[in-house]
Write a protein that holds these residues in place. Structure first.
Motif, PDB file in Angstrom:
ATOM      1  N   ALA A 182       0.926  26.427  -9.872  1.00  0.00           N
ATOM      2  CA  ALA A 182      -0.168  25.186 -10.267  1.00  0.00           C
ATOM      3  C   ALA A 182      -0.254  24.611  -8.795  1.00  0.00           C
ATOM      4  O   ALA A 182      -1.458  24.303  -8.336  1.00  0.00           O
ATOM      5  N   ILE A 183       0.842  24.456  -8.052  1.00  0.00           N
ATOM      6  CA  ILE A 183       0.738  23.679  -6.725  1.00  0.00           C
ATOM      7  C   ILE A 183      -0.187  24.687  -5.688  1.00  0.00           C
ATOM      8  O   ILE A 183      -0.940  24.102  -5.056  1.00  0.00           O
ATOM      9  N   ILE A 184       0.283  25.882  -5.545  1.00  0.00           N
ATOM     10  CA  ILE A 184      -0.619  26.610  -4.869  1.00  0.00           C
ATOM     11  C   ILE A 184      -2.160  26.976  -5.144  1.00  0.00           C
ATOM     12  O   ILE A 184      -3.111  26.882  -4.243  1.00  0.00           O
ATOM     13  N   GLU A 185      -2.440  26.932  -6.493  1.00  0.00           N
ATOM     14  CA  GLU A 185      -3.746  27.077  -6.790  1.00  0.00           C
ATOM     15  C   GLU A 185      -4.404  25.562  -6.630  1.00  0.00           C
ATOM     16  O   GLU A 185      -5.740  25.425  -5.927  1.00  0.00           O
ATOM     17  N   TYR A 186      -3.773  24.623  -6.605  1.00  0.00           N
ATOM     18  CA  TYR A 186      -4.346  23.133  -6.194  1.00  0.00           C
ATOM     19  C   TYR A 186      -4.692  23.226  -4.548  1.00  0.00           C
ATOM     20  O   TYR A 186      -5.595  22.852  -4.150  1.00  0.00           O
ATOM     21  N   LEU A 187      -3.467  23.800  -3.810  1.00  0.00           N
ATOM     22  CA  LEU A 187      -3.766  23.880  -2.427  1.00  0.00           C
ATOM     23  C   LEU A 187      -5.037  24.746  -1.974  1.00  0.00           C
ATOM     24  O   LEU A 187      -5.711  24.379  -1.104  1.00  0.00           O
ATOM     25  N   GLU A 188      -5.111  26.029  -2.649  1.00  0.00           N
ATOM     26  CA  GLU A 188      -6.140  26.873  -2.431  1.00  0.00           C
ATOM     27  C   GLU A 188      -7.556  26.078  -2.885  1.00  0.00           C
ATOM     28  O   GLU A 188      -8.720  26.341  -2.059  1.00  0.00           O
ATOM     29  N   LYS A 189      -7.583  25.330  -3.672  1.00  0.00           N
ATOM     30  CA  LYS A 189      -8.785  24.569  -4.004  1.00  0.00           C
ATOM     31  C   LYS A 189      -9.273  23.708  -2.916  1.00  0.00           C
ATOM     32  O   LYS A 189     -10.360  23.515  -2.801  1.00  0.00           O
ATOM     33  N   LYS A 190      -8.155  22.831  -2.552  1.00  0.00           N
ATOM     34  CA  LYS A 190      -8.426  21.866  -1.386  1.00  0.00           C
ATOM     35  C   LYS A 190      -8.937  22.618  -0.262  1.00  0.00           C
ATOM     36  O   LYS A 190      -9.881  21.939   0.669  1.00  0.00           O
TER      37      LYS A 190
END
Length: 394
Positions: free
Chosen positions: A386-394
């Motif tokens: 979830a953290i990495i997917e959030y960062l990827e979207k940013k």
């Protein structure tokens, strides 16, 4: 002068129920936290940080708010961390710390039990010895340790030990605390009391020698600590040095660590290769960043790049899927590292009670989690993803 505050221990001498011993550290969440936060129950060997200045961690101006990032179950990542008894958590992305926090009274300078995450350091040392021509991974372990001839562990090659493909069995024992049932390693290391009428190994060497062949080496994945302990014996036989000393020389003194690390010992002073290392959150983040950068950190190539590349290839996924670790769907195990084969190219060092150093090369991210989780779920947490997917979207 800074004002003096009261200690957490309210009574001195402390009450009996507040003293953590080898007889009770596994009996409650509170005692387990104290065990994970402190290495005082067993003798230890210092892994010196060296005399150089610590490398400075760079902190991003905008820190992550983990209350606003949800996992696939709709639970916030922060709630996930609290539910799983996290003691310390750090996220690095593109070389900057985006989140660092401590829970349950754990301090940034305290060493935390890494448990089986130690195995990944052993894998690196063995790979380096092979790289220098000091050992051949395709030779049987009994070639280097003749005492292992005729034992279950002596039948496997060094590479099979590295990949946990030497299925063995041991004397079955039922320890008082329940931990380590069916294997006497925790009694052999002196980590827990021995059951009544115990007649098993009293130290790690005796434990290794007690191994019996269960299946043909190289035909199945069988995760257990004796294979790493056999590697630890090989390391010491070939170099004449303790594992802690080698980790210090090759890795720890070159990272620019803030603190010394520690290696716990069995009752005769043998390094517990399968789970004895303790270190701080920040220093493990430095180690993770070194792995992320293909072995390069603090202005030097600490681990040869090709050794890291080999880890990332992973091992036999079919064997792991057929094992009792089948809940780690899609994973493999190679050179004492867990390889997740996910979209981020992730691999990790993992230890009991939910210790993890997760490296995601394709997302330029390192996540370190230190915990005292008494009953971890068999289902892989989605908080990291979830953290990495959030960062990827940013």
């Amino acid at each position: 002068m800074k004002s003096i505050t009261k200690n957490e221990i309210k009574v001195f001498p402390p009450l009996t129920e507040d003293i953590v011993t080898k007889d009770n550290w596994f009996t409650s969440k509170k005692n387990l936290q104290r065990y994970c936060h402190s290495g005082e129950l067993s003798p230890g060997r210092i892994i010196w940080r060296g005399n150089q200045k610590p490398t400075q961690l760079s902190y991003a101006k905008d820190q992550l708010n983990l209350e606003k990032i949800n996992n696939k179950n709709g639970e916030s990542v922060l709630a996930d961390l609290e539910r799983t008894d996290t003691d310390a958590f750090l996220v690095m992305h593109k070389g900057k710390v985006l989140y660092e926090n401590y829970f349950n009274g754990y301090k940034s300078y305290q060493l935390h039990a890494m448990n089986s995450a130690t195995k990944s350091f052993v894998g690196l040392i063995v790979s380096l010895l092979a790289d220098e021509g000091l050992l051949d991974k395709n030779k049987k372990s009994s070639f280097y340790i003749p005492e292992l001839d005729g034992t279950g562990l002596g039948d496997g090659t060094v590479q099979q030990l590295l990949d946990m493909q030497v299925p063995v069995r041991y004397l079955e024992a039922d320890p008082p605390l329940g931990i380590g049932r069916r294997t006497p390693i925790f009694m052999a290391t002196g980590s827990i009391p021995k059951p009544d009428n115990y007649d098993g190994p009293e130290n790690l060497y005796e434990f290794i020698l007690s191994s019996k062949k269960d299946k043909i080496p190289g035909t199945a994945f069988y995760y257990e600590s004796g294979q790493t302990e056999a590697l630890g014996w090989i390391i010491k036989r070939l170099t004449g040095k303790n594992l802690a000393e080698l980790i210090q020389e090759i890795i720890w003194s070159k990272l620019g660590a803030e603190e010394n690390a520690l290696m716990q010992l069995d009752l005769i002073g043998t390094d517990i290769a399968s789970g004895g290392m303790r270190a701080t959150l920040r220093d493990l983040a430095r180690f993770g960043e070194m792995m992320l950068n293909d072995g390069y950190y603090n202005g030097q190539q600490i681990i040869p790049e090709h050794i890291i590349r080999e880890i990332k290839k992973g091992g036999n996924r079919k064997y792991l899927a057929e094992s009792n670790h089948s809940h780690l769907s899609g994973f493999s195990y190679h050179n004492q590292w867990w390889v997740s084969h996910d979209q981020f190219g992730g691999y990790s060092a993992r230890g009991k009670f939910d210790q993890r150093i997760y490296i995601a090369p394709k997302a330029d991210t390192v996540i370190v989690k230190l915990s005292s989780y008494l009953s971890p779920s068999s289902i892989e947490t989605s908080a990291f993803q979830a953290i990495i997917e959030y960062l990827e979207k940013k």
